[in-house]
Design a protein around this motif. Structure first.
Motif, PDB file in Angstrom:
ATOM      1  N   ASN A  12       0.846  -1.186   0.000  1.00 32.49           N
ATOM      2  CA  ASN A  12       0.000   0.000   0.000  1.00 32.49           C
ATOM      3  C   ASN A  12       0.887   1.243   0.000  1.00 32.49           C
ATOM      4  N   HIS A  13       0.760   2.072  -1.037  1.00 32.74           N
ATOM      5  CA  HIS A  13       1.599   3.265  -1.145  1.00 32.74           C
ATOM      6  C   HIS A  13       0.846   4.547  -0.802  1.00 32.74           C
ATOM      7  N   SER A  14      -0.384   4.438  -0.267  1.00 31.83           N
ATOM      8  CA  SER A  14      -1.074   5.638   0.205  1.00 31.83           C
ATOM      9  C   SER A  14      -0.412   6.095   1.494  1.00 31.83           C
ATOM     10  N   ILE A  15      -0.542   7.376   1.837  1.00 33.14           N
ATOM     11  CA  ILE A  15       0.149   7.876   3.028  1.00 33.14           C
ATOM     12  C   ILE A  15      -0.384   7.205   4.289  1.00 33.14           C
ATOM     13  N   ILE A  16      -1.679   6.906   4.325  1.00 28.58           N
ATOM     14  CA  ILE A  16      -2.244   6.243   5.502  1.00 28.58           C
ATOM     15  C   ILE A  16      -1.739   4.810   5.593  1.00 28.58           C
ATOM     16  N   GLY A  17      -1.702   4.110   4.463  1.00 24.73           N
ATOM     17  CA  GLY A  17      -1.175   2.751   4.456  1.00 24.73           C
ATOM     18  C   GLY A  17       0.287   2.712   4.854  1.00 24.73           C
ATOM     19  N   LEU A  18       1.064   3.668   4.338  1.00 22.17           N
ATOM     20  CA  LEU A  18       2.485   3.743   4.685  1.00 22.17           C
ATOM     21  C   LEU A  18       2.672   3.994   6.181  1.00 22.17           C
ATOM     22  N   CYS A  19       1.833   4.853   6.754  1.00 20.16           N
ATOM     23  CA  CYS A  19       1.957   5.162   8.180  1.00 20.16           C
ATOM     24  C   CYS A  19       1.599   3.947   9.038  1.00 20.16           C
ATOM     25  N   ARG A  20       0.584   3.219   8.632  1.00 17.38           N
ATOM     26  CA  ARG A  20       0.250   1.987   9.372  1.00 17.38           C
ATOM     27  C   ARG A  20       1.415   1.003   9.327  1.00 17.38           C
ATOM     28  N   ASP A  21       2.007   0.860   8.148  1.00 13.60           N
ATOM     29  CA  ASP A  21       3.147  -0.048   8.019  1.00 13.60           C
ATOM     30  C   ASP A  21       4.337   0.442   8.839  1.00 13.60           C
ATOM     31  N   LEU A  22       4.552   1.756   8.833  1.00 10.50           N
ATOM     32  CA  LEU A  22       5.698   2.324   9.540  1.00 10.50           C
ATOM     33  C   LEU A  22       5.616   2.048  11.036  1.00 10.50           C
ATOM     34  N   LEU A  23       4.424   2.127  11.606  1.00  5.47           N
ATOM     35  CA  LEU A  23       4.277   1.901  13.040  1.00  5.47           C
ATOM     36  C   LEU A  23       4.484   0.441  13.433  1.00  5.47           C
ATOM     37  N   THR A  24       4.260  -0.471  12.501  1.00  3.74           N
ATOM     38  CA  THR A  24       4.408  -1.895  12.821  1.00  3.74           C
ATOM     39  C   THR A  24       5.755  -2.452  12.381  1.00  3.74           C
ATOM     40  N   GLN A  25       6.536  -1.657  11.635  1.00  2.00           N
ATOM     41  CA  GLN A  25       7.813  -2.125  11.100  1.00  2.00           C
ATOM     42  C   GLN A  25       8.884  -2.114  12.189  1.00  2.00           C
ATOM     43  N   LYS A  26       9.636  -3.206  12.306  1.00  2.00           N
ATOM     44  CA  LYS A  26      10.657  -3.307  13.339  1.00  2.00           C
ATOM     45  C   LYS A  26      12.075  -3.152  12.784  1.00  2.00           C
ATOM     46  N   GLY A  27      12.288  -3.431  11.523  1.00  2.00           N
ATOM     47  CA  GLY A  27      13.623  -3.322  10.948  1.00  2.00           C
ATOM     48  C   GLY A  27      14.037  -1.880  10.742  1.00  2.00           C
ATOM     49  N   GLU A  28      15.325  -1.588  10.978  1.00  2.00           N
ATOM     50  CA  GLU A  28      15.814  -0.214  10.848  1.00  2.00           C
ATOM     51  C   GLU A  28      15.789   0.268   9.401  1.00  2.00           C
ATOM     52  N   ALA A  29      16.333  -0.531   8.499  1.00  2.00           N
ATOM     53  CA  ALA A  29      16.413  -0.113   7.095  1.00  2.00           C
ATOM     54  C   ALA A  29      15.032   0.045   6.490  1.00  2.00           C
ATOM     55  N   SER A  30      14.164  -0.942   6.728  1.00  6.23           N
ATOM     56  CA  SER A  30      12.807  -0.848   6.163  1.00  6.23           C
ATOM     57  C   SER A  30      12.017   0.286   6.813  1.00  6.23           C
ATOM     58  N   GLY A  31      12.283   0.551   8.100  1.00  7.57           N
ATOM     59  CA  GLY A  31      11.600   1.662   8.768  1.00  7.57           C
ATOM     60  C   GLY A  31      11.986   3.000   8.168  1.00  7.57           C
ATOM     61  N   ILE A  32      13.286   3.204   7.924  1.00  3.76           N
ATOM     62  CA  ILE A  32      13.738   4.461   7.320  1.00  3.76           C
ATOM     63  C   ILE A  32      13.201   4.584   5.893  1.00  3.76           C
ATOM     64  N   ALA A  33      13.141   3.456   5.180  1.00  7.02           N
ATOM     65  CA  ALA A  33      12.608   3.478   3.815  1.00  7.02           C
ATOM     66  C   ALA A  33      11.142   3.896   3.816  1.00  7.02           C
ATOM     67  N   LEU A  34      10.357   3.340   4.731  1.00  2.00           N
ATOM     68  CA  LEU A  34       8.943   3.703   4.824  1.00  2.00           C
ATOM     69  C   LEU A  34       8.794   5.180   5.219  1.00  2.00           C
ATOM     70  N   ALA A  35       9.618   5.632   6.159  1.00  5.19           N
ATOM     71  CA  ALA A  35       9.551   7.043   6.576  1.00  5.19           C
ATOM     72  C   ALA A  35       9.852   7.955   5.394  1.00  5.19           C
ATOM     73  N   ARG A  36      10.850   7.581   4.567  1.00  6.44           N
ATOM     74  CA  ARG A  36      11.172   8.395   3.393  1.00  6.44           C
ATOM     75  C   ARG A  36      10.012   8.412   2.407  1.00  6.44           C
ATOM     76  N   GLU A  37       9.328   7.279   2.250  1.00  5.22           N
ATOM     77  CA  GLU A  37       8.162   7.250   1.359  1.00  5.22           C
ATOM     78  C   GLU A  37       7.043   8.142   1.877  1.00  5.22           C
ATOM     79  N   VAL A  38       6.835   8.148   3.206  1.00  6.80           N
ATOM     80  CA  VAL A  38       5.824   9.042   3.788  1.00  6.80           C
ATOM     81  C   VAL A  38       6.156  10.488   3.448  1.00  6.80           C
TER      82      VAL A  38
END
Length: 440
Positions: free
Chosen positions: A30-56
């Protein structure tokens, strides 16, 4: 400014994280901002977390205004504290006030949107984006007061992140990078800068300009102050702004006049830097130019005309007839060029301004925001200056009146304590006399 070494590292980590996310989620992500934010809050990995934050961050920058409002509605509804969890934590703490139950309570009270913002802040450009998010939110609160809780949380975070300890004071001069000089022209909120030549004059040998910067926003001034180095207390701003005014030798003047203070970031509204700015600039100028003996402002009275328009009948000692005459005269274009008008309204107008600044209060504090700011910093309300600003804006705000707030280095802390603890408006005897005359 070129990307810093740290930002390059974070971008490389984000690139690696995006590859991992694409492998795991593929096109189904999900690339919508709401979907990205939901994923960001549940993401535990550092690299994937920073990647999701950059997408937001990237999605927010391209988001239409209607969808931006929807984003804050999502934060308000889905990212609010869990009421049941709070009640359970409160009950547990009442039963047993252990450090563990205290920690449980604090975690329950904090809204998940605060943790979301902390994670967004890891992205390159994250801090700038969150400031931009709050700028949008501040602009929409009047129409959507239900979002006030979201604003409270954002302001709480930004107050911590923009703590005075993180800020750096820098002098702005003609050698400052053009990207920052351009922003001074853009952000000047008191006396508009009419292009590069005007700016050059304001940065001349008898002028000083200082700004606060934050390490996360190295090219964005947060607040800046313009200072004129003069002889004696200035009563009008036009001579300070005029390119024709003779340049003074800064080593032979005795007074520093703070004639413009501009907050630059709407997203940091309600987060005060000015009190630290004034005191630090005074310290900087005192060290550089020991010949300076006096420090004062030449300040607008932005709320006066609006307040006056809302009054009726007698105000203090100023009769209803004179108040009406003042109001009517101020509405006449060019009234200040008519000697009869000036003779009739000068005395009552100055009395009304003094009354407004000294006696008109809300919750025990002056209703004028500039007055609250300087009195809170320990200044003394010193002098009312007749037709100190005859620009269109100055006439519209206060009938051209400007005010000096005087910073006496011996009394700053005493005045500050009197204002904070006793709600006392510290004034000169001249202003006190005017205000008493108006109040009798």
């Amino acid at each position: 400014m070129a990307p810093t070494f740290v930002s390059q590292i974070f971008n490389s980590i984000a690139d690696a994280g995006r590859d991992l996310l694409d492998i795991r989620g593929g096109k189904a992500r999900n690339h919508s901002i709401i979907g990205l934010c939901r994923d960001l809050l549940t993401q535990k990995g550092e690299a994937s977390g920073i990647a999701l934050a950059r997408e937001v961050v990237e999605v927010w920058r391209a988001l239409p205004e209607a969808d931006r409002l929807g984003f804050f509605e999502f934060l308000n509804a889905e990212m609010a504290p869990d009421q049941k969890r709070i009640e359970e934590a409160v009950a547990a703490y009442h039963t047993d006030a252990t450090p563990e139950n205290y920690e449980r309570l604090t975690k329950a009270i904090e809204a998940p949107r605060q943790e979301l913002m902390r994670r967004i802040n890891f992205a390159p450009g994250g801090t700038e984006t969150i400031v931009d998010m709050r700028k949008f939110l501040v602009g929409t609160l009047r129409a959507h007061p239900e979002l006030k809780a979201v604003d409270n949380d954002l302001r709480h975070l930004l107050t911590s992140w923009f703590n005075r300890g993180f800020l750096a004071l820098r002098r702005i001069d003609w050698r400052t990078p053009a990207v920052i000089l351009e922003k001074l022209i853009e952000y000047e909120a008191v006396h508009a800068i009419a292009g590069w030549e005007d700016l050059r004059r304001r940065l001349d040998q008898d002028r000083r300009c200082f700004a606060f910067f934050h390490p996360a926003l190295p090219d964005e001034p947060l607040i800046f102050v313009e200072v004129a180095l003069v002889k004696g207390l200035s009563g009008a701003v036009q001579p300070l702004l005029s390119p024709e005014t003779e340049r003074d030798d800064p080593t032979k003047v005795d007074t520093a006049i703070f004639y413009s203070i501009s907050n630059c970031q709407d997203g940091l509204k309600g987060i005060s830097f000015g009190n630290f700015l004034i005191k630090q600039v005074v310290a900087e100028l005192s060290a550089e130019l020991p010949n300076l003996k006096h420090f004062a402002t030449l300040s607008p009275v932005p709320g006066f005309r609006k307040w006056l328009a809302g009054t009726s009948g007698k105000v203090g000692r100023v009769s209803a007839t004179k108040c009406t005459r003042v109001k009517e005269t101020l509405e006449e274009p060019g009234w200040q060029d008519d000697t009869k008008n000036v003779d009739e309204i000068r005395e009552p107008l100055e009395q009304l301004v003094a009354h407004y600044l000294v006696n008109e209060k809300s919750r025990g504090r002056p209703i004028d925001p500039v007055s609250r700011f300087h009195l809170g910093n320990g200044a003394r309300l010193e002098r009312i200056n007749w037709l100190g600003d005859n620009s269109a804006n100055g006439m519209a705000q206060s009938g051209g009146v400007l005010v000096n707030y005087y910073y006496d280095l011996r009394d700053i802390e005493r005045n500050h304590e009197a204002y904070i603890n006793e709600k006392k408006v510290v004034t000169s005897s001249a202003i006190q006399s005017l205000a008493k005359l108006a109040k009798k």
